[in-house]
Design a protein around this motif. Structure first.
Motif, PDB file in Angstrom:
ATOM      1  N   UNK A 184      19.107  42.929  40.413  1.00  0.00           N
ATOM      2  CA  UNK A 184      18.669  42.777  39.237  1.00  0.00           C
ATOM      3  C   UNK A 184      17.476  43.537  38.997  1.00  0.00           C
ATOM      4  N   UNK A 185      16.531  43.298  40.229  1.00  0.00           N
ATOM      5  CA  UNK A 185      15.245  43.804  39.864  1.00  0.00           C
ATOM      6  C   UNK A 185      15.305  45.476  39.866  1.00  0.00           C
ATOM      7  N   UNK A 186      16.227  45.951  40.382  1.00  0.00           N
ATOM      8  CA  UNK A 186      16.380  47.340  40.524  1.00  0.00           C
ATOM      9  C   UNK A 186      17.138  48.144  39.386  1.00  0.00           C
ATOM     10  N   UNK A 187      17.580  47.120  38.424  1.00  0.00           N
ATOM     11  CA  UNK A 187      18.159  47.656  37.068  1.00  0.00           C
ATOM     12  C   UNK A 187      17.225  47.530  35.818  1.00  0.00           C
ATOM     13  N   UNK A 188      17.259  48.666  34.972  1.00  0.00           N
ATOM     14  CA  UNK A 188      16.240  48.810  33.925  1.00  0.00           C
ATOM     15  C   UNK A 188      16.721  47.709  32.978  1.00  0.00           C
ATOM     16  N   UNK A 189      16.252  46.978  32.297  1.00  0.00           N
ATOM     17  CA  UNK A 189      16.500  45.743  31.369  1.00  0.00           C
ATOM     18  C   UNK A 189      17.386  46.388  30.285  1.00  0.00           C
ATOM     19  N   UNK A 190      17.342  47.514  29.696  1.00  0.00           N
ATOM     20  CA  UNK A 190      18.185  47.827  28.883  1.00  0.00           C
ATOM     21  C   UNK A 190      19.565  48.450  29.278  1.00  0.00           C
ATOM     22  N   UNK A 191      19.806  48.539  30.671  1.00  0.00           N
ATOM     23  CA  UNK A 191      21.104  48.842  31.248  1.00  0.00           C
ATOM     24  C   UNK A 191      21.524  47.835  32.131  1.00  0.00           C
ATOM     25  N   UNK A 192      20.999  46.631  32.174  1.00  0.00           N
ATOM     26  CA  UNK A 192      21.274  45.585  33.103  1.00  0.00           C
ATOM     27  C   UNK A 192      22.906  45.557  33.235  1.00  0.00           C
ATOM     28  N   UNK A 193      23.492  45.367  32.248  1.00  0.00           N
ATOM     29  CA  UNK A 193      25.080  45.143  32.465  1.00  0.00           C
ATOM     30  C   UNK A 193      25.639  46.549  33.105  1.00  0.00           C
ATOM     31  N   UNK A 194      25.268  47.785  32.813  1.00  0.00           N
ATOM     32  CA  UNK A 194      25.904  48.816  33.372  1.00  0.00           C
ATOM     33  C   UNK A 194      25.423  48.959  34.867  1.00  0.00           C
ATOM     34  N   UNK A 195      24.414  48.509  35.248  1.00  0.00           N
ATOM     35  CA  UNK A 195      23.688  48.581  36.511  1.00  0.00           C
ATOM     36  C   UNK A 195      24.549  47.544  37.605  1.00  0.00           C
ATOM     37  N   UNK A 196      24.559  46.386  36.993  1.00  0.00           N
ATOM     38  CA  UNK A 196      25.278  45.405  37.653  1.00  0.00           C
ATOM     39  C   UNK A 196      26.695  45.634  37.750  1.00  0.00           C
ATOM     40  N   UNK A 197      27.245  46.208  36.739  1.00  0.00           N
ATOM     41  CA  UNK A 197      28.949  46.657  36.894  1.00  0.00           C
ATOM     42  C   UNK A 197      29.024  47.741  38.285  1.00  0.00           C
ATOM     43  N   UNK A 198      28.055  48.659  38.080  1.00  0.00           N
ATOM     44  CA  UNK A 198      27.940  49.560  39.506  1.00  0.00           C
ATOM     45  C   UNK A 198      27.806  48.609  40.490  1.00  0.00           C
ATOM     46  N   UNK A 199      27.037  47.728  40.589  1.00  0.00           N
ATOM     47  CA  UNK A 199      26.642  46.938  41.808  1.00  0.00           C
ATOM     48  C   UNK A 199      27.745  46.207  42.291  1.00  0.00           C
ATOM     49  N   UNK A 200      28.822  45.761  41.155  1.00  0.00           N
ATOM     50  CA  UNK A 200      29.876  44.899  41.319  1.00  0.00           C
ATOM     51  C   UNK A 200      31.013  45.766  42.355  1.00  0.00           C
ATOM     52  N   UNK A 201      30.892  47.194  42.271  1.00  0.00           N
ATOM     53  CA  UNK A 201      31.805  47.870  43.050  1.00  0.00           C
ATOM     54  C   UNK A 201      31.673  47.725  44.537  1.00  0.00           C
ATOM     55  N   UNK A 202      30.480  47.164  45.077  1.00  0.00           N
ATOM     56  CA  UNK A 202      30.199  47.151  46.440  1.00  0.00           C
ATOM     57  C   UNK A 202      31.073  45.935  46.901  1.00  0.00           C
TER      58      UNK A 202
END
Length: 440
Positions: free
Chosen positions: A363-381
């Motif tokens: 979460x801390x590494x994800x820009x607030x305006x794109x949290x969903x997209x970033x956490x979605x990519x993290x979910x690929x792990x």
């Protein structure tokens, strides 16, 4: 116990419990259902699970991308209904291609639901997100245990009707959590914030480098008007090389899941003198420790800096667990039992530490305006680990004690690499300076 997120936080914990209880019903009986009710062979079941699992990999990035563009609550409820429809549809056919397509849709919804639930919790819990995640994991483990116990009791009848009722129970659990989700409020979004004392003016997306204003008391989210563009598109995680590299390291650190699901039992029965009847107790020990200690462990990830420092003891836990597994094959039954218990404890500590660290840093590494997209990519792990993890663990088993030592050393090196990757150029903090998810 204080639950971050207020009433909505408590409702989402209820969602987690019902969800995992239903999933526990199905997880304990899926292979048996496809064998005795659908009449599939072992190779056919493997194909079905492999294809549906591969389809599910698209769930996290797709769900995260949508979450940055539409209200989160109805999106999450819709995904739960997709899972319910897929579960019920499995009851209607024994045709392998149809079952595979239905299972793929369910897998897509399952993986998307996971990242959307995490995003919802992130938005409502704010700076207490690590504690909330810890409570959520505890409730999740309780749900899995309840579902598994109910399934075990029901399966004593051994009838095909029982398998159908258990699958129906799983489907009904998804309907229930969709209704519970709709009772929750829409969480604050970085792109839609207004003050109640104003005239309905809408706060726009922050300019580049600008801090997003915090939600103070009396503020609320404002749903966009029909056809209104809620915000300028946020940055793309697919162009963020640091976040992609971080996600790649996460895929490796999630191997603790395959160690417990595949490696521990297989190693114990093939390479040690431990009685087979004691092997399930190692998994029970894992569940008990998570329920008892996941919440206290939340303090190790309460800030990005603490989470980053915790990567060092995480490396030590991985090394200890791997060394204990290696030692379990070299002695008497008592030594095997002692070292396997030590391995189970060490890998459980690693699981709890990594869960806390992963939640905070992703979460801390994800820009607030794109949290969903970033956490979605993290979910690929996690999705990648579920596909490749069993191969890595069985490879370590095939190599013997040296294989476990090599795996442990590799995990420790990845911890150190992630610690270096997540520091700023001055070596102190994170890539999103001074920003937390509470600042919506």
């Amino acid at each position: 116990m204080h639950i971050p997120g207020g009433p909505d936080g408590r409702r989402m914990l209820a969602v987690t419990f019902v969800d995992k209880t239903g999933s526990g019903l199905w997880a304990a009986t899926a292979a048996l259902y496809f064998t005795y009710v659908a009449g599939l062979g072992t190779a056919e079941i493997g194909l079905l699970l492999g294809v549906s699992g591969a389809a599910g990999i698209a769930g996290p990035p797709l769900g995260g991308l949508l979450a940055d563009r539409v209200p989160l609550r109805p999106l999450l409820a819709g995904v739960q209904l997709l899972r319910a429809a897929a579960s019920l549809a499995l009851l209607t056919t024994t045709d392998l291609p149809l079952l595979t397509a239905i299972a793929a849709a369910g897998s897509l919804g399952d993986r998307a639901s996971s990242v959307l639930t995490k995003l919802y919790a992130t938005r409502i819990a704010g700076p207490d997100r690590s504690r909330y995640q810890a409570v959520n994991r505890t409730v999740s483990n309780l749900g899995w245990a309840v579902g598994g116990l109910v399934a075990a009791a029901a399966l004593t009848t051994g009838t095909t009707a029982t398998y159908r009722w258990l699958l129906t129970g799983d489907a009904l659990s998804f309907v229930a959590i969709a209704l519970l989700t709709l009772r929750c409020g829409e969480p604050p979004s970085p792109a839609r914030v207004v003050a109640t004392g104003g005239k309905g003016a809408r706060a726009g997306a922050p300019a580049a480098g600008e801090r997003t204003p915090a939600l103070a008391a009396g503020e609320k989210t404002l749903a966009p008007a029909a056809g209104e563009n809620t915000a300028a598109p946020g940055p793309s995680p697919w162009r963020d090389r640091r976040y992609l590299a971080y996600t790649a390291t996460e895929a490796v650190l999630f191997l603790d899941d395959s160690v417990f699901n595949v490696g521990l039992a297989l190693w114990a029965v093939t390479a040690t003198t431990l009685p087979h009847g004691l092997v399930p107790l190692l998994l029970v020990l894992n569940n008990v420790l998570v329920v008892c200690f996941q919440v206290p462990f939340a303090r190790f990830g309460s800030t990005p800096a603490k989470a980053r420092r915790t990567l060092l003891p995480l490396a030590a836990a991985f090394l200890t667990g791997a060394a204990a597994l290696a030692a379990s094959a070299t002695g008497t039954r008592w030594l095997a039992a002692t070292t396997l218990i030590l391995a189970a404890v060490a890998f459980t500590v690693a699981e709890m530490l990594h869960a806390t660290v992963s939640w905070e840093l992703s979460v801390a590494l994800a820009p607030p305006t794109a949290q969903g997209a970033y956490l979605g990519v993290h979910g690929l792990a996690q999705a990648a680990q579920r596909s490749a993890g069993p191969l890595a663990v069985t490879g370590a088993i095939a190599a013997g004690p040296l294989g476990w030592l090599g795996l442990g050393a590799g995990l420790a090196v990845i911890c150190l690499a992630q610690r270096r990757l997540t520091r700023d150029d001055d070596g102190t903090a994170m890539s999103v300076p001074g920003l937390t998810v509470s600042e919506h």
